[in-house]
Design a protein around this motif. Structure first.
Motif, mmCIF file in Angstrom:
data_model
loop_
_atom_site.group_PDB
_atom_site.id
_atom_site.type_symbol
_atom_site.label_atom_id
_atom_site.label_comp_id
_atom_site.label_asym_id
_atom_site.label_seq_id
_atom_site.Cartn_x
_atom_site.Cartn_y
_atom_site.Cartn_z
ATOM 1 N N PHE A 1 0.624 -1.220 0.023
ATOM 2 C CA PHE A 1 0.021 -0.342 -0.055
ATOM 3 C C PHE A 1 1.100 1.022 -0.756
ATOM 4 O O PHE A 1 0.479 2.421 -0.550
ATOM 5 N N SER A 2 1.511 1.087 0.816
ATOM 6 C CA SER A 2 2.806 2.527 0.925
ATOM 7 C C SER A 2 3.451 2.976 -0.509
ATOM 8 O O SER A 2 3.528 4.513 -1.167
ATOM 9 N N ARG A 3 3.939 1.388 -1.253
ATOM 10 C CA ARG A 3 4.223 1.656 -2.556
ATOM 11 C C ARG A 3 3.374 2.081 -3.581
ATOM 12 O O ARG A 3 2.962 3.910 -4.287
ATOM 13 N N TRP A 4 2.090 2.265 -3.443
ATOM 14 C CA TRP A 4 0.722 2.220 -4.213
ATOM 15 C C TRP A 4 0.313 3.596 -4.162
ATOM 16 O O TRP A 4 0.321 4.411 -4.797
ATOM 17 N N LEU A 5 0.160 4.427 -2.624
ATOM 18 C CA LEU A 5 -0.051 5.523 -2.283
ATOM 19 C C LEU A 5 1.352 7.213 -2.854
ATOM 20 O O LEU A 5 1.400 7.544 -3.479
ATOM 21 N N MET A 6 2.595 6.052 -2.853
ATOM 22 C CA MET A 6 3.892 7.215 -2.699
ATOM 23 C C MET A 6 3.685 7.537 -4.173
ATOM 24 O O MET A 6 4.193 8.640 -4.881
ATOM 25 N N ILE A 7 3.131 5.788 -5.446
ATOM 26 C CA ILE A 7 3.007 6.161 -7.087
ATOM 27 C C ILE A 7 1.836 7.814 -7.467
ATOM 28 O O ILE A 7 2.004 8.250 -8.238
ATOM 29 N N ARG A 8 1.323 7.246 -6.192
ATOM 30 C CA ARG A 8 -0.200 7.765 -7.006
ATOM 31 C C ARG A 8 0.517 9.566 -6.233
ATOM 32 O O ARG A 8 -0.141 10.628 -7.293
ATOM 33 N N GLU A 9 0.837 9.812 -5.244
ATOM 34 C CA GLU A 9 1.450 10.733 -4.753
ATOM 35 C C GLU A 9 3.257 11.572 -5.713
ATOM 36 O O GLU A 9 2.703 12.472 -5.272
ATOM 37 N N GLY A 10 2.978 10.757 -6.710
ATOM 38 C CA GLY A 10 3.885 11.264 -7.235
ATOM 39 C C GLY A 10 5.010 11.020 -6.841
ATOM 40 O O GLY A 10 6.446 12.656 -7.127
ATOM 41 N N PHE A 11 5.816 10.604 -5.595
ATOM 42 C CA PHE A 11 7.093 10.326 -5.286
ATOM 43 C C PHE A 11 8.313 9.969 -6.476
ATOM 44 O O PHE A 11 7.583 9.023 -7.289
ATOM 45 N N SER A 12 9.674 10.091 -6.247
ATOM 46 C CA SER A 12 10.285 9.893 -7.055
ATOM 47 C C SER A 12 10.277 8.263 -6.754
ATOM 48 O O SER A 12 10.158 7.761 -5.705
#
Length: 202
Positions: A101-112
């Protein structure tokens, strides 16, 4: 637990860190920002690599994974002492879901991609897999497998190959690549571990 972890990891870790610090003062090509040494010395090196924004020497970069492990080791025994074997399994499953979930959320929020690859919460898949394996084995070093060791090794190799294809088929992995590749690596490691337990010295 803490004494065993310290004796196993700290001498080599801090020995390498100290040697690299000395070498960086002698050879200009190895010099890096002092903040990296400060962060790695308290096992926050992965956050330093993600946030300071200065590319350190390649020799120190692999230590980010040791930092993630140590962050886990510091906290996990305080929780595990209150858990049953079933509780450890539930915790492992929840931590694995949290990592995905953390990866999905960070991808959605545009993290590198770089931050996702070395962020603590994003890289707990193999630790969670280990927790599930330990609860399944119950501390036993002997294992009666219903599947051949060769097949387990083949599964592990295939999963690693799949993960490598996801992460390195292009210069920039897709969001789906980042979500599925790390669980594949973790399950592959789990297959290798199961194949090795009780297999004897060979």
């Amino acid at each position: 637990f803490y004494v065993r972890r310290i004796l196993r990891i700290w001498p080599l870790y801090f020995g390498f860190l100290a040697a690299y610090f000395v070498a960086s003062r002698i050879f200009p090509v190895l010099q890096i920002d002092w903040r990296f040494f400060a962060c790695f010395s308290v096992f926050l090196g992965n956050f330093a690599l993600a946030t300071i924004g200065l590319a350190p020497g390649l020799a120190i970069v692999p230590l980010w994974s040791v930092c993630v492990e140590e962050q886990f080791y510091i906290t996990w025994p305080l929780i595990a002492r209150y858990l049953s074997r079933r509780g450890v399994a539930i915790a492992g499953a929840l931590i694995w879901l949290l990592s995905i979930f953390s990866r999905w959320l960070m991808i959605r929020e545009g993290f590198s991609v770089h931050l996702i690859e070395i962020g603590t919460l994003c890289r707990l898949d193999p630790i969670a897999c280990g927790m599930l394996l330990s609860s399944f084995l119950g501390g036993s070093t002997e294992l009666k497998l219903r599947i051949s060791r060769r097949l387990l090794i083949l599964i592990g190799v295939d999963l690693w190959g799949f993960a490598g294809l996801c992460l390195y088929h292009s210069n920039t992995p897709t969001p789906l690549d980042l979500i599925v590749a790390f669980p594949a690596v973790a399950i592959g490691c789990g297959a290798f571990t199961l194949a090795a337990i009780g297999a004897g010295s060979w």
